[in-house]
Design a protein around this motif. Sequence first.
Motif, PDB file in Angstrom:
ATOM      1  N   LYS A  23      27.583  -7.814 -38.248  1.00 19.35           N
ATOM      2  CA  LYS A  23      28.165  -7.045 -36.926  1.00 19.35           C
ATOM      3  C   LYS A  23      29.562  -6.923 -37.527  1.00 19.35           C
ATOM      4  N   ILE A  83      26.874 -10.800 -29.746  1.00 19.77           N
ATOM      5  CA  ILE A  83      25.706 -11.432 -30.083  1.00 19.77           C
ATOM      6  C   ILE A  83      25.819 -12.856 -29.266  1.00 19.77           C
ATOM      7  N   ARG A 134      26.646 -12.371 -36.850  1.00 23.50           N
ATOM      8  CA  ARG A 134      27.919 -12.032 -36.406  1.00 23.50           C
ATOM      9  C   ARG A 134      28.855 -11.616 -37.619  1.00 23.50           C
ATOM     10  N   SER A 186      20.679  -8.449 -25.324  1.00 24.62           N
ATOM     11  CA  SER A 186      22.275  -8.490 -24.800  1.00 24.62           C
ATOM     12  C   SER A 186      22.500  -6.986 -23.975  1.00 24.62           C
ATOM     13  N   GLU A 221      17.998 -14.879 -29.430  1.00 21.83           N
ATOM     14  CA  GLU A 221      18.925 -15.202 -28.520  1.00 21.83           C
ATOM     15  C   GLU A 221      18.311 -15.325 -27.195  1.00 21.83           C
ATOM     16  N   GLU A 253      23.034 -17.366 -36.344  1.00 18.22           N
ATOM     17  CA  GLU A 253      24.164 -16.706 -35.648  1.00 18.22           C
ATOM     18  C   GLU A 253      25.446 -16.287 -36.304  1.00 18.22           C
ATOM     19  N   ASN A 308      19.428  -9.904 -33.823  1.00 13.58           N
ATOM     20  CA  ASN A 308      20.062  -9.688 -32.773  1.00 13.58           C
ATOM     21  C   ASN A 308      19.160  -8.751 -31.677  1.00 13.58           C
ATOM     22  N   TYR A 321      20.623  -7.548 -38.527  1.00 17.86           N
ATOM     23  CA  TYR A 321      21.365  -7.092 -37.588  1.00 17.86           C
ATOM     24  C   TYR A 321      21.042  -5.566 -37.297  1.00 17.86           C
TER      25      TYR A 321
END
Length: 206
Positions: A202, A125, A199, A120, A116, A195, A44, A147
């Motif tokens: 996270k 994410i 996630r 962000s 990505e 992804e 990320n 992460y």
Amino acid sequence: MNKYPLLYYLGKMILLAYAKIVTGFKVKNKEMIPDTGSFIIASNHISWFDPPLVGIGIKRVCNFMAKRELFNNRFFATILRNVKAIPVNRAGFDRTSIKNALEALKRGEGLVMFPEGTRSKDGEIGKMRLGVGLLAVKSNATVIPAYIKNSKNSVRNRLTGKKVVVTFGEPIPIAGSGEYPNSKEGYQKIADEVEIRIRDMKRNLN
């Protein structure tokens, strides 16, 4: 054995000391990084500080995908190339950056990328682009999700007791798996798996 360029080595030592002292930098699951062979760390992206944070957290040599605009200044471009940054055009398909990334992977080195495509703004994410899958399938490199936590406003976070933490997830084996065809569908399947895993990290670590 791959040797560090001198600037890469010195920069890594300085940044590691800075990160530990100023941000409380920690790395979890370093054992997920293979001792030999090529690998791709797919992470990320929430801060400009993310690329060096991933690199200083492991022993292996890593190359970094960096937006082409950073290379506009000749002096800065020289520094970036010496710390193994690879320029990439984020606006479209960039054959040159793909070729350079594949060459690094064929040398048995690592590659750090942020699928990505941009940072962000809210810490959530985003959708992972298929480029990570393309490079993985073409090189048979193992993909390691990562992460990064608290790197945005890292100094302020440290003052409130929050440390910058990089966590590596379970590797996604590509070579011989038979799960990921050499097609857009196969590339996107890898990106989607990355992804999902980021996630999950996270959610479990926050």
